[in-house]
Motif scaffolding. Structure first.
Motif, short mmCIF file in Angstrom:
data_model
loop_
_atom_site.label_atom_id
_atom_site.label_comp_id
_atom_site.label_asym_id
_atom_site.label_seq_id
_atom_site.Cartn_x
_atom_site.Cartn_y
_atom_site.Cartn_z
N GLU A 73 42.67 36.73 37.15
CA GLU A 73 43.34 37.81 36.45
C GLU A 73 43.63 37.35 35.03
O GLU A 73 43.78 36.16 34.77
N LYS A 74 43.78 38.32 34.14
CA LYS A 74 43.91 37.98 32.73
C LYS A 74 45.09 37.02 32.48
O LYS A 74 44.96 36.02 31.78
N GLU A 75 46.20 37.34 33.09
CA GLU A 75 47.41 36.54 32.86
C GLU A 75 47.22 35.09 33.30
O GLU A 75 47.56 34.14 32.61
N SER A 112 35.76 33.74 35.83
CA SER A 112 35.68 35.21 35.81
C SER A 112 36.44 35.83 36.97
O SER A 112 36.70 37.02 37.00
N GLN A 169 44.81 33.18 31.06
CA GLN A 169 45.45 32.70 29.83
C GLN A 169 46.26 31.43 30.11
O GLN A 169 46.21 30.47 29.35
#
Lengths: 452, 452
Positions: free
Chosen positions: B118-120, B115, B123
């Motif tokens: 960062e999103k990138e 959590s 992924q």
């Protein structure tokens, strides 16, 4: 297109192209291949096509290919291309490859080849050959770019441009002072990001980790591995820069050292691969076998010594090979863990005592499990509680002692500055044979009156 | 200064500096160290000083240090620096290091740490973790620089400048088309030597050797080793570029694979090093030992079967352990050569039959030498010509058969698509025990009337 062809398809293609003298097509194929692939082609090509194959390649092709060949093929190729081309090729070859090639030659051939070298190249090769084998000095190359510390970024780029060929595979510039001592390092990236007028001196990284020319190659490999370097500079005692060791050579070192560990561990003899001739392989393996033959006779005399015990309780024979074998097996397991660990960790008393204590506990645990198991088997099979007890107790003790032998022998060797890897699996197995027979028959003899 | 200090001296120094809160001096020391050294310091520092040590380091220091730590220490360090710093550190870490860290965590801890990303980055890590272990996809990194093919050299340099941090340790730019497919590669050297206005498309090298994401890491190591690459691009099936594998990761792979070979060869259990706990080491070694225990009992029943022969000619006992041991030793030697060779060479019928024939000749030669030797010993020692003959003939046959067993068993396993390395030294030794006893007592029984 070429990328999808197998080596065999490629060979057929090349033979056809050579036969029809299609130089353009030949060039197109070679341009798509890496030096390693050209070398594979050369090796697999039928002998009668090799001379023509070489005549179609240019000097650079051959130089790159030679770097990927084994020594026998290198010599074969150089003999085929003729004296004039050989001169050019040898002067372009990496000097560490050259040094290692000369080592394999008989002195007449060596003299003949050495005379082909330019003076500068000759000196570089001879310098390399003066260092002992398996040191940084022996595996370093002189194909690197150095710049004086007063250079600007622009000067450095200009020098790089003039040495474009050398600069291909390395990514650092080494900075030296007027005494030729290493004072800093600059990456290509620094050159790209730097201002052309900036002084190298201000841009360079000064805390360069270097290795001494006499350093063991295994130690150099450890430095490169730890620090994730692509190359490491090599200096003399006075900090004069004499060469660099590159990461691709280090991969070869790591593989070579792992092979050596493996060979010693299995006592399988030095440098035997699929191509080694039978008599050479036999010659390299025999010394160990003959030594082990004599040690093996000791086990026999122990058996003879306990002959009366054996004849009185014949059932003892039944468990004898198992006990001897298991002691060898547990010793081999410990030995492998210790030898492999010693090659990586720095030894100190704390590490050693922790390790010995750990293996002692391991010996106890596996001893207890196996002893319980075999006691059960012995009791059920032979219907004899006391026999079960003797066999179980023996296995417990032999497994503990076997584990300890596999642990302590290499450590003691290391302390005596003997390569611990000479304590091979077969040696420990043979020694443990002796120990296990002594223990087994010792215990059995103690209980002999009750066993009968 | 720091370079000449031992780790212990450095620890004392650091503890003093931390105690007195001399931040400037602390910084001066850290700046002279490589990440590996900082990691060693952290591990060896007494527990109570670690939190303060971390608080004196900046985010980049910690990120670099974490890359050099084992998982347990990584987790310990991240827990100590607190949530906020952890977020920054994890987003800066190499995604292959992250993926390998998450693998070791229990799911609660993993969720908590994931959590933070960062999103990138999340992924990228999840993509990596979708590939099977020990594949190119699992060890690749997304920290590389790619550029579209229409860029000029100047555009490329600008992009490189904006990504200076990522670009540090790699020396290639990868060129992709509008479908994100890999179409070329450009070295930093090409950028330096190129004209700023020149198109990347015209300058790049188009015959890029890439590896597929599902490729076995050992195969990737072989590519990098053969071609002397510093990095190799990783593509999906549709040739879309997804990452690169760098040479420093490959060195780790080579070491790891050599360790695995070694472990299997010695049947010493997976991943046991000096720090493994005793009960874990025992648990990992026991399965092999228990299997070998049962096989070892077979040798015992052979002895029992030939009991009458043994009792009639007691001198036979004397040579029994030696013959059994030698058969195991020669088998281990052959096994080592074959296993190590199989891990490097591609198998085909020609190679196999040549190898088997070679080992047969080796077995004959060492068999003949050892047989002559032992016949002489037996005759002199026991004064019995026929006994010498029986022992010599037995050793000749067992050495040939033992050599063949060590050669053929791993080859057959390889053909059955079973990892040949499960044929360990101890297994071959135990099997050869059985074979040697059968041969020895078989021959002795045939001559029994004459031996008595």
């Amino acid at each position: 297109m070429v990328n999808n062809m197998t080596l065999n398809e490629l060979i057929v293609k090349i033979v056809l192209v050579l036969r029809d003298s299609k130089r353009k097509e030949f060039r197109a194929i070679i341009d798509e291949l890496q030096p390693y692939d050209v070398a594979s082609l050369f090796k697999e090509l039928p002998e009668k096509h090799r001379a023509r194959f070489l005549s179609f390649l240019n000097i650079d092709d051959i130089t790159n290919m030679i770097g990927e060949l084994e020594h026998e093929f290198q010599i074969a190729a150089l003999k085929k291309v003729g004296r004039e081309k050989t001169v050019h090729i040898m002067n372009k070859m990496d000097n560490d490859d050259l040094a290692s090639l000369f080592e394999e030659m008989d002195s007449e051939l060596k003299y003949q080849f050495l005379s082909n070298l330019e003076k500068e190249e000759l000196q570089a090769v001879q310098q390399l050959m003066n260092y002992p084998p398996e040191t940084a000095g022996r595996i370093m190359t002189n194909r690197f770019v150095w710049i004086p510390e007063h250079y600007s970024v622009k000067d450095a780029v200009d020098k790089l441009k003039s040495l474009a060929e050398i600069a291909e595979s390395i990514n650092y510039l080494y900075v030296i002072n007027d005494k030729k001592q290493l004072v800093g390092v600059l990456s290509y990236r620094d050159l790209i990001l730097g201002d052309p007028e900036e002084k190298v001196k201000d841009l360079m990284f000064t805390r360069v980790i270097a290795t001494e020319a006499l350093q063991d190659q295994e130690e150099v490999a450890r430095l490169i591995e730890r620090y994730n370097f692509l190359a490491i500079p090599v200096v003399e005692e006075n900090h004069v820069l004499v060469g660099i060791v590159t990461v691709d050579d280090i991969i070869d070192v790591v593989i070579q050292e792992a092979d050596e560990d493996y060979e010693k561990f299995a006592a399988s003899g030095k440098a035997i691969d699929f191509d080694t001739k039978a008599y050479i392989a036999a010659y390299r393996r025999l010394p160990w076998l003959i030594l082990l033959l004599f040690i093996g006779l000791i086990s026999g005399s122990i058996l003879n010594f306990f002959e009366s015990t054996l004849q009185q309780v014949v059932a003892l024979t039944f468990f004898m090979p198992m006990i001897a074998g298991m002691t060898g097996n547990t010793g081999t397991q410990s030995l492998a863990v210790v030898i492999r660990g010693l090659s990586k960790e720095d030894l100190n008393k704390k590490v050693i005592s922790k390790l010995i204590f750990r293996e002692l506990k391991v010996g106890l645990m596996i001893g207890a499990v196996c002893a319980l198991l075999i006691t059960g088997i012995a009791v059920i099979w032979q219907g004899e509680l006391l026999l079960g007890f003797v066999v179980g107790l023996s296995l417990l003790l032999t497994l503990i002692i076997g584990t300890m032998a596999g642990t302590i022998v290499p450590i003691v060797l290391q302390y005596m500055n003997v390569d611990p890897a000479i304590a091979s699996g077969p040696l420990i197995t043979t020694l443990n044979d002796i120990l296990s027979l002594l223990i087994y028959f010792g215990i059995a003899t103690a209980f002999i009156t009750k066993l009968m």
